[in-house]
Design a protein around this motif. Structure first.
Motif, mmCIF file in Angstrom:
data_model
loop_
_atom_site.group_PDB
_atom_site.id
_atom_site.type_symbol
_atom_site.label_atom_id
_atom_site.label_comp_id
_atom_site.label_asym_id
_atom_site.label_seq_id
_atom_site.Cartn_x
_atom_site.Cartn_y
_atom_site.Cartn_z
ATOM 1 N N THR A 58 0.827 -1.355 0.117
ATOM 2 C CA THR A 58 0.106 -0.074 0.123
ATOM 3 C C THR A 58 0.919 1.155 -0.100
ATOM 4 O OG1 THR A 58 -0.182 0.063 2.240
ATOM 5 C CG2 THR A 58 -1.806 -1.139 1.140
ATOM 6 N N CYS A 250 -1.120 0.886 -9.104
ATOM 7 C CA CYS A 250 -1.818 -0.165 -8.656
ATOM 8 C C CYS A 250 -1.489 -1.447 -7.705
ATOM 9 C CB CYS A 250 -2.723 -1.157 -9.605
ATOM 10 S SG CYS A 250 -3.872 -0.174 -10.544
ATOM 11 N N TYR A 251 -2.179 -1.864 -6.610
ATOM 12 C CA TYR A 251 -1.640 -3.098 -5.981
ATOM 13 C C TYR A 251 -2.935 -3.885 -5.587
ATOM 14 C CZ TYR A 251 -3.304 0.529 -2.139
ATOM 15 O OH TYR A 251 -4.039 1.329 -1.642
ATOM 16 N N GLN A 254 -6.256 -2.014 -4.122
ATOM 17 C CA GLN A 254 -6.150 -0.452 -4.329
ATOM 18 C C GLN A 254 -7.455 0.026 -4.396
ATOM 19 O OE1 GLN A 254 -6.115 1.127 -7.314
ATOM 20 N NE2 GLN A 254 -5.451 3.189 -6.825
#
Length: 345
Positions: A58, A250-251, A254
């Motif tokens: 994050t 992005c993760y 997200q």
């Protein structure tokens, strides 16, 4: 604890009434050292290591990671936290410190997403030990290994022979204004380091569970096995302490984390609380007197308190916190006494 280095370290004293006061006094005012027995280390090395970790966590780890550690979370696709990390970059790899009871599962899960990335994940406890140290006398020892000491929270210093020293977050009270450290040490030198620490005048060897008080007071949450997939990052203040970036790529999870920030109303937060009795446990439910059916929150992290009883970090509905009538385990359980966090909500 890794058997390669733990055998030559002396026994850590178990918690007892005879030594607890002296150990807490060392934590608050004196010099102390202990082994971080409940932390796991995952390392990521290779030319794509930074890019890979950046795509999973994050936080934005690409900014000044060599000189500063960062807090970060790892989420499921539903935006629920699977782990929280303290992350920094060593000379040859990225180190991710998490709860020991989630290390194996998280390392395995991360490995599933390596695909063609030129990166390798490994169990860092094979070649490093983690110590917790603090106090003026300890700093005299640290200066034997490090040219400078980190002063501000999350700043770090590296040594070619003695590993990495991380200045950990502190509470803002006067008694806790001084720095304390997480020391990641190569196993080849940990015996020498420990022997030097034992020669420090007035140094107290602290039971590992007592040092958790520093972590609880700092307001920095730690996801353990029983609290996995229960919280989005904002529920436990992760974005308030630098553990979430809303400007990175992005993760996993997200979109949900971002939606909670910009479109939703955050109805739960992390708070610091004290209980006089009724030992709380991570994952335990909390209840408000006006609602006997649904829990209003959960316990995250717990420590012994110098005043007796327990201090803990709890996730609680904002309405329940405003009513100030939250109880442990059941509506007539021990009532929580809320304390001030070292940062603003």
């Amino acid at each position: 604890m890794n058997p390669r280095w733990c055998n030559f370290l002396p026994d850590i004293p178990h918690h007892s009434e005879a030594t607890q006061a002296a150990q807490f006094d060392a934590l608050k005012h004196g010099s102390f050292a202990t082994i971080s027995t409940d932390s796991g280390i995952i390392t990521c090395s290779g030319t794509d290591a930074i890019a890979f970790i950046q795509s999973q966590l994050t936080a934005n780890i690409t900014q000044s990671l060599t000189h500063t550690a960062t807090l970060a979370g790892y989420c499921s696709p539903k935006g629920r936290l699977l782990a929280t990390f303290l992350v920094w970059k060593d000379e040859n790899c990225i180190s991710l410190i998490c709860s020991a009871d989630v290390r194996v599962s998280i390392q395995k899960r991360l490995s599933m997403f390596l695909l063609r990335a030129k990166a390798k994940l490994a169990d860092g406890t094979n070649d490093r030990a983690l110590l917790r140290v603090g106090g003026h006398s300890v700093e005299l020892v640290l200066k034997q290994y490090f040219s400078t000491l980190p002063i501000t929270p999350l700043s770090i210093t590296h040594s070619q022979t003695a590993g990495t020293l991380v200045c950990l977050p502190n509470a803002s009270t006067a008694a806790r204004a001084r720095a304390h450290y997480l020391w990641s040490i190569p196993v080849e030198v940990v015996k020498h380091v420990w022997e030097n620490l034992l020669n420090v005048p007035n140094l107290e060897i602290i039971a590992p569970e007592l040092v958790h008080w520093l972590d609880v007071q700092s307001g920095v949450p730690k996801i353990v096995a029983v609290t996995q997939e229960q919280f989005v990052p904002q529920m436990i203040n992760l974005e308030l302490i630098g553990g979430v970036s809303f400007r990175k790529g992005c993760y996993p999870g997200q979109e949900i984390v971002a939606r909670s920030q910009y479109r939703g109303t955050i109805k739960r937060r992390l708070f610091l609380a004290h209980l006089d009795d009724g030992q709380p446990k991570p994952g335990q439910e909390l209840f408000e007197s006006s609602d006997k059916q649904q829990p209003c929150g959960h316990v995250l992290n717990v420590s012994h308190s110098p005043e007796g009883g327990w201090d803990c970090l709890v996730e609680v509905k904002l309405m329940a916190r405003a009513a100030d009538d939250v109880h442990l385990g059941q509506v007539d359980g021990t009532r929580l006494k809320f304390l001030a966090l070292p940062y603003a909500l």
